[in-house]
Design a protein around this motif. Sequence first.
Motif, PDB file in Angstrom:
ATOM      1  N   LYS A 168       5.574   7.699  -9.039  1.00  0.00           N
ATOM      2  CA  LYS A 168       6.637   8.095  -8.138  1.00  0.00           C
ATOM      3  C   LYS A 168       7.167   8.705  -8.745  1.00  0.00           C
ATOM      4  CE  LYS A 168       5.977   3.816  -4.888  1.00  0.00           C
ATOM      5  NZ  LYS A 168       6.616   2.795  -5.499  1.00  0.00           N
ATOM      6  N   SER A 169       7.345   8.534  -9.993  1.00  0.00           N
ATOM      7  CA  SER A 169       8.205  10.205 -11.151  1.00  0.00           C
ATOM      8  C   SER A 169       6.740  10.251 -12.459  1.00  0.00           C
ATOM      9  CB  SER A 169       9.434   8.810 -11.692  1.00  0.00           C
ATOM     10  OG  SER A 169       9.609   9.507 -12.561  1.00  0.00           O
ATOM     11  N   VAL A 170       7.767  11.343 -12.566  1.00  0.00           N
ATOM     12  CA  VAL A 170       6.974  12.018 -14.014  1.00  0.00           C
ATOM     13  C   VAL A 170       7.439  11.444 -15.573  1.00  0.00           C
ATOM     14  CG1 VAL A 170       8.383  14.159 -14.965  1.00  0.00           C
ATOM     15  CG2 VAL A 170       6.197  14.505 -14.709  1.00  0.00           C
ATOM     16  N   ASP A 171       8.420  10.675 -15.137  1.00  0.00           N
ATOM     17  CA  ASP A 171       8.733  10.375 -15.913  1.00  0.00           C
ATOM     18  C   ASP A 171       9.058   8.589 -16.331  1.00  0.00           C
ATOM     19  OD1 ASP A 171      10.369  12.105 -17.817  1.00  0.00           O
ATOM     20  OD2 ASP A 171      11.858  12.051 -15.752  1.00  0.00           O
ATOM     21  N   SER A 172       8.505   7.529 -15.245  1.00  0.00           N
ATOM     22  CA  SER A 172       7.689   6.547 -14.886  1.00  0.00           C
ATOM     23  C   SER A 172       6.575   5.867 -14.530  1.00  0.00           C
ATOM     24  CB  SER A 172       9.575   5.213 -14.585  1.00  0.00           C
ATOM     25  OG  SER A 172       8.664   4.406 -14.910  1.00  0.00           O
ATOM     26  N   TRP A 173       5.588   5.381 -14.870  1.00  0.00           N
ATOM     27  CA  TRP A 173       4.452   5.560 -14.155  1.00  0.00           C
ATOM     28  C   TRP A 173       3.755   4.632 -15.268  1.00  0.00           C
ATOM     29  CZ3 TRP A 173      -0.214   6.401 -17.449  1.00  0.00           C
ATOM     30  CH2 TRP A 173       0.248   7.832 -18.475  1.00  0.00           C
ATOM     31  N   SER A 174       2.082   3.940 -14.867  1.00  0.00           N
ATOM     32  CA  SER A 174       1.281   3.111 -15.204  1.00  0.00           C
ATOM     33  C   SER A 174       0.000   3.688 -14.672  1.00  0.00           C
ATOM     34  CB  SER A 174       1.887   2.483 -15.402  1.00  0.00           C
ATOM     35  OG  SER A 174       1.210   1.562 -14.025  1.00  0.00           O
ATOM     36  N   ASP A 175      -1.051   2.968 -15.907  1.00  0.00           N
ATOM     37  CA  ASP A 175      -1.612   3.713 -15.781  1.00  0.00           C
ATOM     38  C   ASP A 175      -2.408   3.414 -14.224  1.00  0.00           C
ATOM     39  OD1 ASP A 175      -2.460   5.025 -17.751  1.00  0.00           O
ATOM     40  OD2 ASP A 175      -3.627   3.079 -18.704  1.00  0.00           O
ATOM     41  N   ASN A 176      -1.920   2.189 -13.829  1.00  0.00           N
ATOM     42  CA  ASN A 176      -2.540   1.327 -12.783  1.00  0.00           C
ATOM     43  C   ASN A 176      -1.412   2.679 -10.936  1.00  0.00           C
ATOM     44  OD1 ASN A 176      -3.606  -0.897 -13.689  1.00  0.00           O
ATOM     45  ND2 ASN A 176      -1.735  -1.396 -13.524  1.00  0.00           N
ATOM     46  N   ASP A 177      -0.918   3.706 -11.475  1.00  0.00           N
ATOM     47  CA  ASP A 177      -0.568   4.330 -10.620  1.00  0.00           C
ATOM     48  C   ASP A 177      -1.676   5.376  -9.735  1.00  0.00           C
ATOM     49  OD1 ASP A 177       1.917   2.782 -10.115  1.00  0.00           O
ATOM     50  OD2 ASP A 177       2.963   3.941 -12.007  1.00  0.00           O
ATOM     51  N   THR A 178      -2.617   5.145  -9.679  1.00  0.00           N
ATOM     52  CA  THR A 178      -3.988   5.918  -9.136  1.00  0.00           C
ATOM     53  C   THR A 178      -3.812   5.238  -7.598  1.00  0.00           C
ATOM     54  OG1 THR A 178      -4.889   4.085  -9.382  1.00  0.00           O
ATOM     55  CG2 THR A 178      -5.170   5.339 -11.502  1.00  0.00           C
ATOM     56  N   ASN A 179      -4.643   6.886  -7.405  1.00  0.00           N
ATOM     57  CA  ASN A 179      -4.948   6.412  -5.733  1.00  0.00           C
ATOM     58  C   ASN A 179      -6.228   7.611  -5.385  1.00  0.00           C
ATOM     59  OD1 ASN A 179      -4.952   7.060  -3.150  1.00  0.00           O
ATOM     60  ND2 ASN A 179      -3.107   6.876  -3.536  1.00  0.00           N
ATOM     61  N   SER A 180      -7.073   6.954  -4.716  1.00  0.00           N
ATOM     62  CA  SER A 180      -8.678   7.667  -4.727  1.00  0.00           C
ATOM     63  C   SER A 180      -8.732   8.586  -3.713  1.00  0.00           C
ATOM     64  CB  SER A 180      -9.190   5.961  -4.156  1.00  0.00           C
ATOM     65  OG  SER A 180      -9.254   5.717  -2.728  1.00  0.00           O
ATOM     66  N   GLU A 181      -7.472   8.916  -2.025  1.00  0.00           N
ATOM     67  CA  GLU A 181      -7.542   9.491  -1.977  1.00  0.00           C
ATOM     68  C   GLU A 181      -6.069  11.116  -2.359  1.00  0.00           C
ATOM     69  OE1 GLU A 181      -8.480   9.283   1.425  1.00  0.00           O
ATOM     70  OE2 GLU A 181      -8.922   8.050   1.004  1.00  0.00           O
ATOM     71  N   LYS A 182      -5.033  10.513  -3.474  1.00  0.00           N
ATOM     72  CA  LYS A 182      -4.320  11.474  -3.400  1.00  0.00           C
ATOM     73  C   LYS A 182      -3.912  11.636  -5.064  1.00  0.00           C
ATOM     74  CE  LYS A 182      -1.656   9.755   0.022  1.00  0.00           C
ATOM     75  NZ  LYS A 182      -0.257   9.867   0.702  1.00  0.00           N
ATOM     76  N   THR A 183      -3.959  12.754  -5.562  1.00  0.00           N
ATOM     77  CA  THR A 183      -3.704  13.361  -6.782  1.00  0.00           C
ATOM     78  C   THR A 183      -2.154  13.810  -6.972  1.00  0.00           C
ATOM     79  OG1 THR A 183      -5.395  12.932  -8.005  1.00  0.00           O
ATOM     80  CG2 THR A 183      -4.300  14.013  -9.518  1.00  0.00           C
ATOM     81  N   ASN A 184      -1.237  13.231  -7.703  1.00  0.00           N
ATOM     82  CA  ASN A 184      -0.525  14.297  -7.646  1.00  0.00           C
ATOM     83  C   ASN A 184       0.402  14.826  -9.691  1.00  0.00           C
ATOM     84  OD1 ASN A 184       1.293  11.904  -8.893  1.00  0.00           O
ATOM     85  ND2 ASN A 184       2.730  12.104  -6.727  1.00  0.00           N
ATOM     86  N   LEU A 185      -0.043  13.770 -10.450  1.00  0.00           N
ATOM     87  CA  LEU A 185       0.289  13.945 -12.034  1.00  0.00           C
ATOM     88  C   LEU A 185      -1.352  14.354 -12.542  1.00  0.00           C
ATOM     89  CD1 LEU A 185       2.375  14.592 -13.825  1.00  0.00           C
ATOM     90  CD2 LEU A 185       2.247  12.104 -13.195  1.00  0.00           C
ATOM     91  N   ILE A 186      -1.798  14.715 -13.847  1.00  0.00           N
ATOM     92  CA  ILE A 186      -2.720  14.526 -14.682  1.00  0.00           C
ATOM     93  C   ILE A 186      -1.945  14.204 -16.116  1.00  0.00           C
ATOM     94  CG2 ILE A 186      -4.326  15.370 -16.142  1.00  0.00           C
ATOM     95  CD1 ILE A 186      -5.582  16.773 -13.128  1.00  0.00           C
ATOM     96  N   SER A 187      -1.276  13.390 -16.092  1.00  0.00           N
ATOM     97  CA  SER A 187      -1.172  13.369 -17.571  1.00  0.00           C
ATOM     98  C   SER A 187      -1.751  13.441 -19.300  1.00  0.00           C
ATOM     99  CB  SER A 187      -0.082  11.230 -17.609  1.00  0.00           C
ATOM    100  OG  SER A 187       0.082  11.006 -19.234  1.00  0.00           O
TER     101      SER A 187
END
Length: 127
Positions: free
Chosen positions: A57-76
């Motif tokens: 949801k945010s580039v500044d606040s995420w966790s390793d659980n923020d995954t989705n088998s369909e969509k990706t919006n960030l590679i950290s």
Amino acid sequence: MWSDRHFYFNIYKDKSLSSHVATKSVCDYLDTLPDLKKTSDFSYCNASTDLSILFAKSVDSWSDNDTNSEKTNLISIVCTKGDSADFEKHKTLLIKIAAFLNWQLVDEQTDDGIEDFVIWSPQTHKN
């Protein structure tokens, strides 16, 4: 975030994470890169680099659980700091990934304190 031991990079279309790509296409591409090894459905690594494939949801606040088998919006990405040759190797690999996605590669905070420093973007490196 700044560290004397690690680089913290992100690959995304824009900081608001307004765009996404298919997770399968990201993974299929990363699977072709000999420098990386898949360690889980949403993680790749090598001796000095860890990548997390996220739908955050945010580039500044995420966790390793923020995954989705369909969509990706960030590679950290977290990379171990070494000498300048190491940095160039990291940068070359990460630019390949950013170019494939047509997204930008961003350093969260440079050693000079510059936040969200764009290392590479498709707008500034058109062929």
